[in-house]
Write a protein that holds these residues in place. Structure first.
Motif, mmCIF file in Angstrom:
data_model
loop_
_atom_site.group_PDB
_atom_site.id
_atom_site.type_symbol
_atom_site.label_atom_id
_atom_site.label_comp_id
_atom_site.label_asym_id
_atom_site.label_seq_id
_atom_site.Cartn_x
_atom_site.Cartn_y
_atom_site.Cartn_z
ATOM 1 N N ALA A 2 0.814 -1.220 0.000
ATOM 2 C CA ALA A 2 0.000 0.000 0.000
ATOM 3 C C ALA A 2 0.845 1.266 0.000
ATOM 4 O O ALA A 2 0.540 2.219 -0.706
ATOM 5 N N VAL A 3 1.893 1.284 0.777
ATOM 6 C CA VAL A 3 2.685 2.506 0.874
ATOM 7 C C VAL A 3 3.365 2.826 -0.462
ATOM 8 O O VAL A 3 3.467 3.987 -0.845
ATOM 9 N N VAL A 4 3.785 1.816 -1.190
ATOM 10 C CA VAL A 4 4.424 2.048 -2.490
ATOM 11 C C VAL A 4 3.412 2.622 -3.473
ATOM 12 O O VAL A 4 3.723 3.556 -4.213
ATOM 13 N N ARG A 5 2.182 2.097 -3.472
ATOM 14 C CA ARG A 5 1.137 2.642 -4.360
ATOM 15 C C ARG A 5 0.878 4.111 -4.059
ATOM 16 O O ARG A 5 0.746 4.930 -4.967
ATOM 17 N N GLY A 11 4.305 10.557 -7.041
ATOM 18 C CA GLY A 11 5.548 10.814 -7.758
ATOM 19 C C GLY A 11 6.790 10.728 -6.897
ATOM 20 O O GLY A 11 7.849 11.191 -7.293
ATOM 21 N N ILE A 12 6.689 10.139 -5.717
ATOM 22 C CA ILE A 12 7.861 9.972 -4.856
ATOM 23 C C ILE A 12 8.517 8.658 -5.242
ATOM 24 O O ILE A 12 7.955 7.593 -5.037
ATOM 25 N N MET A 13 9.704 8.753 -5.817
ATOM 26 C CA MET A 13 10.359 7.565 -6.336
ATOM 27 C C MET A 13 11.765 7.358 -5.761
ATOM 28 O O MET A 13 12.459 6.462 -6.182
ATOM 29 N N ASP A 14 12.212 8.177 -4.832
ATOM 30 C CA ASP A 14 13.544 8.041 -4.250
ATOM 31 C C ASP A 14 13.628 6.696 -3.521
ATOM 32 O O ASP A 14 12.890 6.468 -2.555
ATOM 33 N N PRO A 15 14.513 5.801 -3.954
ATOM 34 C CA PRO A 15 14.591 4.469 -3.344
ATOM 35 C C PRO A 15 14.855 4.488 -1.833
ATOM 36 O O PRO A 15 14.322 3.649 -1.105
ATOM 37 N N GLU A 16 15.645 5.431 -1.365
ATOM 38 C CA GLU A 16 15.923 5.513 0.072
ATOM 39 C C GLU A 16 14.670 5.900 0.856
ATOM 40 O O GLU A 16 14.393 5.344 1.923
ATOM 41 N N GLN A 17 13.926 6.868 0.343
ATOM 42 C CA GLN A 17 12.681 7.276 1.003
ATOM 43 C C GLN A 17 11.672 6.136 0.994
ATOM 44 O O GLN A 17 11.020 5.865 2.003
ATOM 45 N N LEU A 21 10.084 4.325 4.316
ATOM 46 C CA LEU A 21 8.637 4.311 4.535
ATOM 47 C C LEU A 21 8.075 2.893 4.517
ATOM 48 O O LEU A 21 7.172 2.581 5.295
ATOM 49 N N GLN A 22 8.635 2.023 3.685
ATOM 50 C CA GLN A 22 8.199 0.629 3.687
ATOM 51 C C GLN A 22 8.512 -0.029 5.021
ATOM 52 O O GLN A 22 7.710 -0.808 5.541
ATOM 53 N N GLU A 23 9.681 0.267 5.568
ATOM 54 C CA GLU A 23 10.072 -0.316 6.847
ATOM 55 C C GLU A 23 9.129 0.143 7.958
ATOM 56 O O GLU A 23 8.665 -0.659 8.766
ATOM 57 N N ILE A 24 8.826 1.426 7.984
ATOM 58 C CA ILE A 24 7.908 1.949 9.002
ATOM 59 C C ILE A 24 6.513 1.366 8.794
ATOM 60 O O ILE A 24 5.846 0.972 9.754
ATOM 61 N N PHE A 25 6.084 1.287 7.541
ATOM 62 C CA PHE A 25 4.774 0.711 7.228
ATOM 63 C C PHE A 25 4.699 -0.746 7.692
ATOM 64 O O PHE A 25 3.715 -1.164 8.306
ATOM 65 N N GLY A 26 5.738 -1.520 7.416
ATOM 66 C CA GLY A 26 5.770 -2.912 7.852
ATOM 67 C C GLY A 26 5.697 -3.032 9.363
ATOM 68 O O GLY A 26 4.973 -3.887 9.899
ATOM 69 N N SER A 27 6.410 -2.157 10.070
ATOM 70 C CA SER A 27 6.361 -2.155 11.533
ATOM 71 C C SER A 27 4.962 -1.795 12.031
ATOM 72 O O SER A 27 4.472 -2.383 12.993
ATOM 73 N N ALA A 28 4.342 -0.834 11.375
ATOM 74 C CA ALA A 28 2.992 -0.417 11.774
ATOM 75 C C ALA A 28 2.001 -1.556 11.577
ATOM 76 O O ALA A 28 1.181 -1.836 12.460
ATOM 77 N N CYS A 29 2.075 -2.228 10.437
ATOM 78 C CA CYS A 29 1.161 -3.343 10.176
ATOM 79 C C CYS A 29 1.387 -4.475 11.181
ATOM 80 O O CYS A 29 0.422 -5.061 11.675
ATOM 81 N N ALA A 30 2.638 -4.755 11.498
ATOM 82 C CA ALA A 30 2.933 -5.809 12.474
ATOM 83 C C ALA A 30 2.409 -5.427 13.853
ATOM 84 O O ALA A 30 1.798 -6.251 14.545
ATOM 85 N N ARG A 31 2.629 -4.181 14.233
ATOM 86 C CA ARG A 31 2.178 -3.718 15.545
ATOM 87 C C ARG A 31 0.660 -3.818 15.686
ATOM 88 O O ARG A 31 0.136 -4.145 16.746
ATOM 89 N N ASP A 40 -7.516 -1.008 6.097
ATOM 90 C CA ASP A 40 -6.935 -0.330 7.269
ATOM 91 C C ASP A 40 -5.455 -0.027 7.051
ATOM 92 O O ASP A 40 -4.962 1.028 7.446
ATOM 93 N N ALA A 41 -4.752 -0.942 6.409
ATOM 94 C CA ALA A 41 -3.336 -0.711 6.113
ATOM 95 C C ALA A 41 -3.182 0.422 5.096
ATOM 96 O O ALA A 41 -2.245 1.213 5.180
ATOM 97 N N GLU A 42 -4.089 0.502 4.154
ATOM 98 C CA GLU A 42 -4.064 1.598 3.176
ATOM 99 C C GLU A 42 -4.192 2.945 3.897
ATOM 100 O O GLU A 42 -3.499 3.906 3.569
ATOM 101 N N ASN A 43 -5.055 2.991 4.898
ATOM 102 C CA ASN A 43 -5.220 4.199 5.704
ATOM 103 C C ASN A 43 -3.915 4.544 6.424
ATOM 104 O O ASN A 43 -3.504 5.706 6.463
ATOM 105 N N ILE A 44 -3.262 3.547 6.974
ATOM 106 C CA ILE A 44 -1.978 3.757 7.650
ATOM 107 C C ILE A 44 -0.955 4.298 6.652
ATOM 108 O O ILE A 44 -0.200 5.224 6.956
ATOM 109 N N ALA A 45 -0.926 3.725 5.457
ATOM 110 C CA ALA A 45 0.013 4.179 4.418
ATOM 111 C C ALA A 45 -0.227 5.650 4.082
ATOM 112 O O ALA A 45 0.723 6.429 3.952
#
Length: 68
Positions: A2-5, A11-17, A21-31, A40-45
């Protein structure tokens, strides 16, 4: 994921960003025990990307805010 979509739609394509954000999103979904593809995950993203865009993204504060 979801966060990548959301990021690609903005238009945010910086691989580091994206990786951060994927790491934080994954942590949020796990939590929250969320399926990363759920509405609900889309909302978090969207919340995560909004915090990033506003310049107020703090990983720990964001994750702590999910419990509120």
């Amino acid at each position: 994921m979801a966060v990548v979509r959301v990021l690609e739609g903005l238009g945010i394509m910086d691989p580091e960003q994206i990786a951060l954000l994927q790491e934080i999103f994954g942590s949020a979904c796990a939590r929250l025990d969320l399926d990363p593809k759920s509405p609900d995950a889309e909302n978090i993203a969207q919340r995560l990307v909004a915090a990033h865009q506003s310049g107020t993204l703090d990983r720990n504060a964001f994750l702590d805010s999910l419990a509120e």
